[in-house]
Scaffold this active site. Structure first.
Site, PDB file in Angstrom:
ATOM      1  CD  GLU A 277      -2.882  -0.965  -0.074  1.00 58.90           C
ATOM      2  OE1 GLU A 277      -3.429   0.114  -0.345  1.00 58.90           O
ATOM      3  OE2 GLU A 277      -3.000  -1.976  -0.786  1.00 58.90           O
ATOM      4  CD1 TRP A 280      -0.943  -0.737  -4.172  1.00 64.62           C
ATOM      5  CD2 TRP A 280      -1.372   0.475  -6.000  1.00 64.62           C
ATOM      6  NE1 TRP A 280      -1.394  -1.587  -5.157  1.00 64.62           N
ATOM      7  CE2 TRP A 280      -1.667  -0.873  -6.283  1.00 64.62           C
ATOM      8  CE3 TRP A 280      -1.562   1.429  -7.004  1.00 64.62           C
ATOM      9  CZ2 TRP A 280      -2.148  -1.291  -7.529  1.00 64.62           C
ATOM     10  CZ3 TRP A 280      -2.038   1.011  -8.247  1.00 64.62           C
ATOM     11  CH2 TRP A 280      -2.327  -0.344  -8.505  1.00 64.62           C
ATOM     12  CD1 TRP A 309     -18.290  11.471 -18.331  1.00 65.89           C
ATOM     13  CD2 TRP A 309     -18.660   9.727 -16.997  1.00 65.89           C
ATOM     14  NE1 TRP A 309     -17.073  10.877 -18.090  1.00 65.89           N
ATOM     15  CE2 TRP A 309     -17.274   9.804 -17.282  1.00 65.89           C
ATOM     16  CE3 TRP A 309     -19.126   8.696 -16.181  1.00 65.89           C
ATOM     17  CZ2 TRP A 309     -16.344   8.887 -16.761  1.00 65.89           C
ATOM     18  CZ3 TRP A 309     -18.205   7.794 -15.666  1.00 65.89           C
ATOM     19  CH2 TRP A 309     -16.836   7.890 -15.957  1.00 65.89           C
ATOM     20  CG  ASN A 344      -8.639   1.356   0.569  1.00 65.68           C
ATOM     21  OD1 ASN A 344      -8.609   2.335  -0.168  1.00 65.68           O
ATOM     22  ND2 ASN A 344      -8.248   0.156   0.188  1.00 65.68           N
ATOM     23  CD1 TRP A 362     -13.561   9.503 -14.259  1.00 65.37           C
ATOM     24  CD2 TRP A 362     -12.352  10.596 -12.729  1.00 65.37           C
ATOM     25  NE1 TRP A 362     -12.506  10.121 -14.908  1.00 65.37           N
ATOM     26  CE2 TRP A 362     -11.747  10.803 -13.991  1.00 65.37           C
ATOM     27  CE3 TRP A 362     -11.758  11.186 -11.613  1.00 65.37           C
ATOM     28  CZ2 TRP A 362     -10.603  11.577 -14.178  1.00 65.37           C
ATOM     29  CZ3 TRP A 362     -10.603  11.952 -11.793  1.00 65.37           C
ATOM     30  CH2 TRP A 362     -10.048  12.141 -13.065  1.00 65.37           C
ATOM     31  CD1 TRP A 385     -11.865   9.587  -6.086  1.00 64.47           C
ATOM     32  CD2 TRP A 385     -13.630   8.840  -7.259  1.00 64.47           C
ATOM     33  NE1 TRP A 385     -12.970   9.639  -5.270  1.00 64.47           N
ATOM     34  CE2 TRP A 385     -14.055   9.197  -5.956  1.00 64.47           C
ATOM     35  CE3 TRP A 385     -14.571   8.348  -8.161  1.00 64.47           C
ATOM     36  CZ2 TRP A 385     -15.400   9.066  -5.544  1.00 64.47           C
ATOM     37  CZ3 TRP A 385     -15.899   8.222  -7.753  1.00 64.47           C
ATOM     38  CH2 TRP A 385     -16.291   8.572  -6.463  1.00 64.47           C
TER      39      TRP A 385
END
Length: 476
Positions: A277, A280, A309, A344, A362, A385
């Site tokens: 993590e 990341w 969208w 999360n 988004w 996102w």
DNA sequence: TGCCGGTTGAC
DNA sequence: TCAACCGGC
């Protein structure tokens, strides 16, 4: 030697003294040149507003600044706070401040975001004596590259390279040079901007370090098994501290290596999942530096620009308020609204629901998260996102769509999380709890008591609609 | 860091 | 009837 000369530590998103190279450099420099050392913080409410900084994060910053001021005062360093509404004002302020005060050197920690980098570049072109350190990541952006000398576009090889580099890297602990300055009384810092109480999160780097220690000692080994359950405290909850630099990623790595010395070279230690993590986090920060468009509201994959969208305002409002009629989604959104933080796994579920089930851009969700999260961080938020929406670098494929009902059963099977945040479901049985509140359902399957909202979309329909709308992502 | 629908084979 | 597995989205 001129004792009127001043050296400045300019704190930005690195609100700590320990393991902060701009602090140690400033102390060393001030000692060598025999000059006064002061610390500076510039709050910029207009800039924050345009960056959608959450009021709870502003309060958290203020509280951490006051802890920082106390610790600096013990070292004889005053922390001065000035309000500079925008970054442009910061440039003007610093230029004038340097002229007026015989500032011979400023030290500051780099920030990865585009606007921040532009401001820093302007400071340099204005000829200010400013030196930047680069410690918001363990390995600085731009230094972890593939064989072609480019930024990786896939996480796994990035991670592999990152590990190799960090394990060969000489990790050096930072130490402060003694300045022999007299302890002073700290000035109370008050930021003039809208704030929301953040006191559930203890402030100050000492508090952050003890939270890190407690996490490593009691939860790191069970992190992999527990982190996905929103009713457990299975995640580190250190993100607000990392976002503001109250804690540095290097301090997290030191902590991991203290308990699991082999964590970097063996991918099998209990620290592996959490370390991953942290990597990341580095990946997303490196990405926004390599691809500035990520800071400018653009899809990483340009194919995704063709997505039509739906952007239904009423549905967006229902999502924001936690009134979608999907219990797990609503519980998560209410957790965000009530606490300024969201688990999360729930961030993935709600992001998937907004971008895929509702087909809402988004960016709307990214903005809403940033406006409400205590740990709001452009790189991580944007990365998350775009990963969820399938528009990002190494994102999940567009056709991988979370089923909110299955996610709910899997990760909140007993309903502890949902019951807590959606009290109007308290009379609904655990078995029926996960279902969407569709009016067409038979009463015994109903999630639902009269005062819970009706589902704004049906899963199967939403899924096929999303598959159709998002297939443009895969088109050449 | 999925889900879905279809197939297979054990019972 | 159902878990296990698989390919396609």
């Amino acid at each position: 030697m001129d004792s009127n000369n001043i050296v400045v530590i300019w704190f930005r998103q690195d609100l700590r003294i320990r393991e902060n190279e701009s602090v140690t450099s400033a102390f060393r420099f001030a000692a060598e040149k025999q000059c006064r050392l002061i610390a500076l913080y510039l709050s910029s409410p207009e800039q924050w507003q345009s960056h959608d900084v959450a009021p709870i994060q502003i309060d958290f910053i203020e509280r951490n600044l006051n802890h920082l001021a106390v610790e600096l005062a013990q070292l004889g360093v005053p922390l001065k706070h000035f309000q500079t509404p925008t970054f442009q004002d910061q440039i003007e302020f610093l230029t004038e401040f340097c002229q007026k005060n015989k500032v011979i050197q400023i030290f500051a920690g780099k920030e990865p975001e585009w606007n921040e980098k532009q401001r820093d570049a302007q400071l340099i072109s204005h000829g200010l004596p400013i030196e930047f350190t680069d410690e918001h990541c363990i390995l600085a952006p731009g230094t972890v590259l593939n064989q072609q000398g480019q930024m990786f576009k896939v996480f796994t090889p990035f991670k592999k390279k990152w590990r190799e580099m960090v394990s060969q890297h000489h990790l050096q602990k930072a130490e402060l040079v003694e300045l022999n300055q007299k302890e002073i009384v700290p000035e109370k810092i008050q930021i003039d901007a809208a704030k929301v109480k953040s006191s559930d999160w203890p402030a100050g780097e000492k508090a952050a370090l003890s939270l890190l220690k407690r996490f490593c000692e009691s939860q790191l080994t069970s992190y992999k098994e527990q982190r996905d359950f929103p009713s457990l405290k299975g995640t580190s909850q250190l993100s607000p501290y990392l976002a503001m630099g109250v804690l540095s990623p290097k301090q997290c790595l030191y902590a991991i290596l203290h308990y699991f010395p082999q964590a970097l070279v063996e991918a099998t230690t209990p620290a592996e999942t959490w370390l991953s993590e942290l990597i990341w986090r580095e990946f997303y920060r490196h990405l926004i530096v390599a691809f500035p468009k990520l800071c400018k509201n653009q899809n990483f994959k340009s194919n995704a620009d063709a997505i039509q969208w739906r952007n239904d305002q009423a549905e967006f409002k229902a999502w924001c308020e936690g009134k979608t009629g999907y219990p797990v989604v609503d519980a998560a959104m209410r957790q965000l609204n009530q606490t300024g933080w969201m688990h999360n796994r729930m961030r993935m579920v709600t992001a998937s629901f907004l971008s895929k089930h509702l087909l809402i851009d988004w960016r709307w969700g990214e903005r809403y998260f940033k406006q409400h999260l205590i740990d709001g961080d452009l790189a991580a938020n944007n990365g998350g996102w775009q990963w969820s929406a399938g528009t990002g670098c190494d994102a999940q494929p567009y056709f991988r769509i979370f089923n909110p009902i299955e996610q709910s059963k899997k990760f909140d099977n007993e309903g502890a999380f949902i019951y807590h945040f959606v009290p109007e479901l308290s009379s609904v049985s655990t078995k029926a709890l996960h279902q969407a509140n569709l009016v067409v359902q038979e009463p015994e399957d109903h999630a639902i008591s009269n005062n819970y909202c009706v589902a704004i979309v049906e899963h199967k329909l939403a899924r096929s609609r999303a598959l159709e709308a998002m297939k443009v992502i895969s088109q050449k």
